[in-house]
Design an enzyme around this catalytic site. Structure first.
Site, PDB file in Angstrom:
ATOM      1  N   LYS A   1      49.988  43.555  27.509  1.00 47.27           N
ATOM      2  CA  LYS A   1      49.032  42.391  26.872  1.00 47.27           C
ATOM      3  C   LYS A   1      50.052  41.658  25.823  1.00 47.27           C
ATOM      4  CE  LYS A   1      44.755  44.713  27.200  1.00 47.27           C
ATOM      5  NZ  LYS A   1      43.823  43.649  27.545  1.00 47.27           N
TER       6      LYS A   1
ATOM      7  N   GLU B   1      42.333  47.659  34.402  1.00 43.64           N
ATOM      8  CA  GLU B   1      42.212  49.230  34.568  1.00 43.64           C
ATOM      9  C   GLU B   1      40.809  49.501  34.418  1.00 43.64           C
ATOM     10  OE1 GLU B   1      41.405  48.741  30.552  1.00 43.64           O
ATOM     11  OE2 GLU B   1      42.936  47.778  31.509  1.00 43.64           O
TER      12      GLU B   1
ATOM     13  N   ARG C   1      37.839  48.783  35.341  1.00 37.19           N
ATOM     14  CA  ARG C   1      37.334  48.670  36.788  1.00 37.19           C
ATOM     15  C   ARG C   1      37.649  49.992  37.566  1.00 37.19           C
ATOM     16  NH1 ARG C   1      38.470  42.868  38.177  1.00 37.19           N
ATOM     17  NH2 ARG C   1      38.357  42.773  35.948  1.00 37.19           N
TER      18      ARG C   1
END
Length: 522
Positions: free
Chosen positions: A296, A368, A370
């Site tokens: 990110k 991640e 899910r």
């Protein structure tokens, strides 16, 4: 780390005679017709504060207006009483326009109570003389006031090492003025509010804890200790048990961190089995999310300590369930992992074998949540469930589509509507969203059963992609609902109403309401 706790009790003494540090009353905004001699914007006293107004010889609203009060929702105005009533301070909290022929909505009362108690930090003992109807709506109104007071009084203990002279302690004791303090229904509502709001506060504490102090093993230990103390059955799967059980999604996400993943299972079983229904609650527990290899941006990444808000909500909701003892079996599943970049991280291009045997092609390691949820949801279905409610800070698409206060709900249409109704009742709004076939088509993989995100990395329908993916791991005989709380789970702005900065505890109250609804109505 535990925040200071506020106690709550009922009182039926005349509010003007209560020996407290402050007495809170409600005021409505009122627009008058021009030319009748009254100000264009006048105040209207809400019910509950009549004896206070009488002590001021009818000049209370006029004086409050001179101090700037408008009656706007959540507005708080303080007035020294100078001995007019027993309390040294009268606090007027705005309730907005007076509802025509009805008491204020529960959420208006919840926010008003929260705003008032929050504004009165530093006052040890506070009484609330807010409007409570004397009809069938009375329990809901009292519940709202009690919850608002307890949640508005929340403050995370924090980590400051030096004294903070300007930092005032939260209100320690709140008294709620009611017609009859011994009334059994009213007492039951107070007991329920203490259990549910206490759970919300615990959820907030977990979310607000620094991520270096709440990595997966520590989070699992904290939840397990609280659950055992509450009387729940606890099972914790460590990395060895996860590998033996085939939990490929949880293991893949957690393999990049030196703090190994966990799956915590909490179970409430009522005496006699209750009504025979089985409810599963599943919550995403990513204790920190760097995005992994698909890292990110640095800006705002510190808020990713809240990526376990779903698991915090499920764990806390289970504590409330243990206290309320509904006549339905409830099992909570909390998959926990830390998504870190390292030489052992899972990669874009990996194919992961999940708990239910499906093969998933990984395209973005930042999707991640899910992955861990899919394993936990498949386990819940394998264990047996009639209803499955899953909640997670899953997608930025939820915030784009619905903002920071309204959760997105996907799954079985009837159950999504049930979640929406529960959200309206608790002040945690949620809105049903579709799971279109074209979104599923876009997630077809050339090499596996499904891609983890759109195969072309198209972000259109990003929130819906999460729901479509999770649907693959729910068996046809289980009604399910996915509640995306990416926005509602964490409040990064200034405190408002009963929401303080940081973790919100959403959707603990919704989950508890749903469990009670299933216990009552099946």
């Amino acid at each position: 780390m535990t925040s200071p706790r506020t106690t709550l009790s009922l009182v039926d003494t005349d509010p003007a005679e209560l020996a407290v540090d402050a007495i809170v009353i409600g005021v409505h905004s009122q627009t008058t017709e021009p030319g009748n001699g009254a100000p264009a914007h006048a105040l209207l006293l809400a019910s509950g504060g009549e004896s206070i107004a009488a002590a001021f010889d009818g000049k209370l609203t006029e004086t409050l207006a001179l101090l700037g009060a408008t009656g706007g929702p959540g507005e708080v105005i303080k007035l020294a009483t100078l001995g007019t009533v027993s309390a040294p301070l009268v606090v007027a909290v705005g309730l907005g326009p007076e509802p025509a022929g009805a008491a204020p909505a529960p959420e208006s009362l919840r926010r008003a109570a929260g705003a008032a108690v929050r504004a009165l930090a530093g006052a040890p003992r506070v009484a609330l003389a807010l409007p409570l109807p004397d009809d069938a709506d009375a329990p809901a109104a009292l519940r709202a006031v009690a919850e608002g007071a307890l949640l508005g009084g929340y403050r995370f203990a924090g980590y400051k090492t030096k004294p903070q002279p300007a930092r005032r302690e939260p209100v320690a004791e709140v008294l709620v003025a009611v017609p009859d303090a011994a009334d059994a229904t009213a007492q039951a509502e107070i007991a329920r509010a203490q259990a549910v709001a206490g759970a919300v506060r615990t959820s907030r504490d977990w979310v607000n804890t620094a991520p270096n102090e709440l990595r997966p093993p520590a989070f699992a230990d904290a939840v397990s200790a609280a659950a055992r103390e509450a009387g729940l059955e606890v099972e914790v799967l460590d990395e060895a048990a996860l590998k033996a059980g085939g939990y490929g999604g949880i293991l893949a996400v957690g393999q990049g961190s030196e703090a190994p993943p966990r799956l915590v299972k909490l179970t409430w079983t009522p005496e006699g089995g209750g009504n025979g229904k089985r409810v599963a609650l599943v919550g995403k527990g990513i204790t920190f999310d760097t995005g992994g290899i698909s890292i990110k941006p640095a800006q705002g990444m510190w808020e990713m300590k809240s990526d376990m808000a779903g698991a915090a909500a499920v764990g806390a909701a289970m504590l409330a369930v243990a206290a309320l003892k509904p006549s339905v079996t409830v099992t909570g599943y909390l998959p926990m992992a830390e998504n870190m970049p390292s030489g052992t991280s899972y990669r874009p291009g990996d194919v992961i074998s999940m708990f239910n045997g499906k093969k998933v092609e990984v395209l973005n390691t930042d999707a991640e949540g899910r992955m861990v949820l899919a394993d936990a949801m498949a386990r819940a279905c394998a264990d047996g469930a009639d209803y499955l409610f899953e909640t997670s800070t899953l997608t930025g698409g939820q915030v784009i589509a619905l903002g920071k206060r309204i959760a997105g709900v996907m799954g079985t249409p009837e159950l999504c509507e049930r979640v929406r109704v529960a959200g309206d009742a608790t002040g945690e709004p949620a809105w049903p969203m579709p799971l279109p076939d074209d979104v599923r088509k876009g997630m077809e993989s050339d090499v596996a059963d499904i891609s983890q995100v759109n195969a072309g990395m198209d972000r259109a329908g990003h929130m819906l992609q999460g729901g479509v993916f999770l649907r693959e791991f729910v068996t046809d005989d289980v009604a399910w609902a996915h509640i995306d709380i990416a926005g509602p789970g964490y409040h990064s702005g200034e405190a408002t109403g009963y929401l303080t900065k940081g973790g919100t505890g959403v959707p603990v109250r919704t989950l508890v309401h749903l469990v009670e609804d299933v216990a009552t109505n099946g």
